[in-house]
Enzyme design. Structure first.
Site, short mmCIF file in Angstrom:
data_model
loop_
_atom_site.label_atom_id
_atom_site.label_comp_id
_atom_site.label_asym_id
_atom_site.label_seq_id
_atom_site.Cartn_x
_atom_site.Cartn_y
_atom_site.Cartn_z
N LEU A 17 0.53 -1.23 0.10
CA LEU A 17 0.31 -0.22 0.04
C LEU A 17 0.64 1.81 0.05
O LEU A 17 0.64 2.24 -0.04
CB LEU A 17 -0.47 0.04 1.16
CG LEU A 17 -2.43 -0.90 1.47
CD1 LEU A 17 -2.58 -0.81 2.56
CD2 LEU A 17 -2.91 -0.70 0.04
N SER A 18 2.14 1.08 0.23
CA SER A 18 2.62 2.23 0.24
C SER A 18 2.85 3.62 -1.19
O SER A 18 2.56 4.40 -0.86
CB SER A 18 4.74 1.80 0.67
OG SER A 18 4.54 1.21 1.68
N LYS A 67 13.95 -6.53 5.62
CA LYS A 67 13.85 -5.40 7.47
C LYS A 67 15.45 -6.40 8.32
O LYS A 67 15.65 -5.52 8.57
CB LYS A 67 12.73 -6.25 8.13
CG LYS A 67 11.11 -4.88 7.64
CD LYS A 67 10.07 -5.24 8.77
CE LYS A 67 9.39 -4.93 7.62
NZ LYS A 67 8.36 -3.92 8.79
N ASN A 88 13.05 -0.81 8.21
CA ASN A 88 11.72 -1.24 7.12
C ASN A 88 12.38 0.65 7.03
O ASN A 88 11.87 1.75 6.07
CB ASN A 88 11.08 -0.31 8.32
CG ASN A 88 9.98 0.57 9.32
OD1 ASN A 88 11.12 1.10 9.13
ND2 ASN A 88 9.06 0.63 9.34
N ASP A 103 8.60 1.42 12.91
CA ASP A 103 6.73 0.38 13.38
C ASP A 103 7.24 0.78 14.92
O ASP A 103 5.47 0.67 15.17
CB ASP A 103 7.49 -0.69 12.87
CG ASP A 103 7.34 -1.39 11.70
OD1 ASP A 103 6.89 -0.55 10.68
OD2 ASP A 103 8.07 -2.59 11.83
N ALA A 131 6.18 -7.81 13.49
CA ALA A 131 5.56 -6.66 14.52
C ALA A 131 5.32 -7.21 15.49
O ALA A 131 5.01 -5.76 16.65
CB ALA A 131 3.93 -6.43 13.30
N ASN A 151 1.56 -17.08 21.71
CA ASN A 151 2.77 -17.80 21.00
C ASN A 151 2.42 -19.45 20.15
O ASN A 151 2.12 -19.99 20.92
CB ASN A 151 4.33 -17.56 20.13
CG ASN A 151 4.54 -17.36 19.00
OD1 ASN A 151 3.58 -16.86 18.48
ND2 ASN A 151 5.41 -18.13 18.25
N THR A 153 4.25 -20.60 18.74
CA THR A 153 5.44 -22.18 18.88
C THR A 153 6.23 -20.87 19.72
O THR A 153 6.93 -20.11 20.29
CB THR A 153 6.52 -21.39 17.82
OG1 THR A 153 5.38 -22.13 16.48
CG2 THR A 153 7.15 -22.43 17.82
N LEU A 225 -3.63 -6.10 14.45
CA LEU A 225 -2.27 -5.12 13.74
C LEU A 225 -3.08 -5.19 12.39
O LEU A 225 -2.51 -4.57 11.24
CB LEU A 225 -1.50 -5.77 13.63
CG LEU A 225 -0.36 -5.26 14.87
CD1 LEU A 225 0.99 -5.18 14.97
CD2 LEU A 225 -0.52 -3.88 15.44
N GLY A 248 -5.78 -1.83 12.01
CA GLY A 248 -4.12 -2.08 11.92
C GLY A 248 -4.21 -0.74 10.86
O GLY A 248 -2.93 0.00 10.80
P1 NAP Z 1 5.29 -12.58 10.78
O1 NAP Z 1 6.80 -12.45 11.09
O2 NAP Z 1 5.36 -13.95 9.79
O3 NAP Z 1 5.20 -13.52 12.17
C1 NAP Z 1 3.91 -14.33 12.10
C2 NAP Z 1 3.25 -14.55 13.51
O4 NAP Z 1 2.12 -14.87 13.04
C3 NAP Z 1 4.51 -15.18 14.71
O5 NAP Z 1 4.23 -15.60 16.13
C4 NAP Z 1 3.64 -16.65 13.97
O6 NAP Z 1 3.65 -17.96 14.72
C5 NAP Z 1 2.42 -16.82 14.26
N1 NAP Z 1 1.26 -17.22 13.17
C6 NAP Z 1 1.24 -17.23 11.86
N2 NAP Z 1 0.24 -17.95 11.55
C7 NAP Z 1 -0.26 -18.35 12.57
C8 NAP Z 1 -1.29 -18.98 13.12
N3 NAP Z 1 -2.34 -19.47 11.43
N4 NAP Z 1 -1.67 -19.35 14.32
C9 NAP Z 1 -0.94 -19.15 14.61
N5 NAP Z 1 0.08 -18.02 14.64
C10 NAP Z 1 0.68 -17.10 13.69
O7 NAP Z 1 4.79 -11.60 10.84
P2 NAP Z 1 4.72 -9.85 10.80
O8 NAP Z 1 4.95 -9.12 9.96
O9 NAP Z 1 5.16 -9.85 11.84
O10 NAP Z 1 3.01 -9.71 10.86
C11 NAP Z 1 1.90 -10.11 11.89
C12 NAP Z 1 1.32 -9.21 11.56
O11 NAP Z 1 1.31 -8.12 11.74
C13 NAP Z 1 0.10 -9.51 10.46
O12 NAP Z 1 -0.84 -9.62 10.04
C14 NAP Z 1 0.47 -7.94 9.21
O13 NAP Z 1 -0.56 -7.95 8.16
C15 NAP Z 1 0.18 -7.36 10.86
N6 NAP Z 1 1.36 -6.20 10.56
C16 NAP Z 1 0.73 -4.95 10.77
C17 NAP Z 1 1.39 -3.59 10.72
C18 NAP Z 1 0.68 -2.63 10.34
O14 NAP Z 1 1.53 -1.18 10.67
N7 NAP Z 1 -0.68 -2.57 11.28
C19 NAP Z 1 2.99 -3.87 10.79
C20 NAP Z 1 3.53 -5.24 9.78
C21 NAP Z 1 2.77 -6.24 10.35
P3 NAP Z 1 4.81 -19.24 14.48
O15 NAP Z 1 6.11 -18.02 15.40
O16 NAP Z 1 4.06 -20.26 15.29
O17 NAP Z 1 5.16 -19.19 13.64
#
Ligand code: NAP
Length: 289
Positions: A17-18, A67, A88, A103, A131, A151, A153, A225, A248
């Protein structure tokens, strides 16, 4: 790449979206820059940054999955990026590439006044990815008393808690499995719940990261988020129980505006009208209005 250019790099990048966000802001503020999305794979990152340096690109946003990978390729990091080990925003300063992380500030700025102050309170953060990490550092800066990390895991949560303790000295962090009954109990006693997992994100809109939503309560601020959909199942369940619900999109907007502030090296002022305009632009882009 010409002189007056900002951009975002990621892989994939086509859904970012940036560009829409920055094009709107640059136009409204009458800043003579363009903003482009660049599809950069991991093995192309070094070359891209060299080209950016040589051609004087003014600033680059870095998104998934680069990142952390970008860190060793830069000349220096600001203290926040250093603490998180993730960047970022890259700014070109006197021919050097400096890494920042907006962030943390993006999350803090997007918190509604009604959810503050958080000093002395308990927060539950679901997820341990990039995040979640930014949220945890922001909460520590805000003086949160206790953080419960839930979490899927458990070892990943424990690893994050250890990293945070080493880098900040903050020790009041407890790790639980996402669907543990103790996680629900912690939510019952918390002031803030943040979902930093993708559970509930489009197209899995029926999913909820909290296994029993009856733990949500009216004194809770629930911050998801996820920004697509704007109202996730978690936020709907929260509102049903009188909790305050935040989506978010604002975090996304504020972290971007902080990047621009860094690139323009100045006291840019962002009016409420501008922020409303960005929100509308992004909602239209996401098909939400
Ligand atoms: P990430 O690094 O891939 O982290 C994902 C996290 O979610 C991990 O802790 C993972 O657990 C967990 N997870 C993934 N799938 C899952 C499932 N099916 N059931 C339970 N836990 C699950 O992702 P991220 O970049 O941190 O982003 C996370 C979320 O935040 C996304 O929805 C993203 O769109 C949103 N976000 C929003 C903003 C904003 O500005 N609003 C910014 C960044 C991210 P495990 O450790 O067990 O794999």
């Amino acid at each position: 790449m010409g002189e007056k250019l900002f951009g975002v790099i990621g892989d994939p990048i086509e859904h970012s979206l940036s560009p829409a966000l920055f094009e709107y802001v640059l136009r409204e503020l009458e800043l003579p820059y363009r903003y482009r999305a660049f599809h950069v794979r991991a093995n192309e990152l070094r070359d891209f940054l060299q080209k950016a340096r040589a051609e004087g690109i003014a600033g680059v946003n870095v998104t998934i999955p680069h990142k952390e990978r970008v860190v060793p390729l830069l000349d220096a990091l600001d203290s926040q990026a250093q603490k998180l080990g993730a960047v970022n925003t890259v700014a070109s300063e006197g021919g050097r590439l400096i890494g920042y992380n907006t962030d943390v500030l993006g999350f803090t700025r997007s918190l509604p006044a009604r959810g503050l102050p958080l000093a002395g309170e308990r927060a539950v953060v679901l997820g341990t990815g990039g995040a979640a990490k930014a949220v945890v550092y922001a909460l520590i800066d805000l003086g949160i008393h206790e953080i419960v990390l839930g979490n899927r895991t458990l070892p990943r949560a424990e690893q994050l808690a250890m990293q945070v303790a080493t880098r900040t000295g903050y020790k009041n962090m407890h790790c639980l499995m996402l669907h543990d009954l103790h996680t629900l109990e912690a939510i019952r006693q918390a002031k803030l719940l943040v979902n930093a997992t993708p559970v509930g994100m489009h197209p899995q809109v029926g999913d909820c990261p909290v296994s029993d939503p009856s733990c949500l309560h009216e004194d809770l601020l629930v911050y998801d988020l996820i920004y697509n959909p704007q109202k996730t199942r978690l936020l709907k369940e929260a509102e049903k129980r009188g909790a305050q619900a935040i989506a978010g999109l604002d975090m996304l907007i504020y972290q971007a505006l902080e990047s621009l502030r860094i690139w323009m090296k100045g006291e840019l002022k962002f009016s409420e009208a501008l922020i409303r305009g960005v929100r509308h632009t992004l909602e239209a882009r996401l098909g939400l209005r």
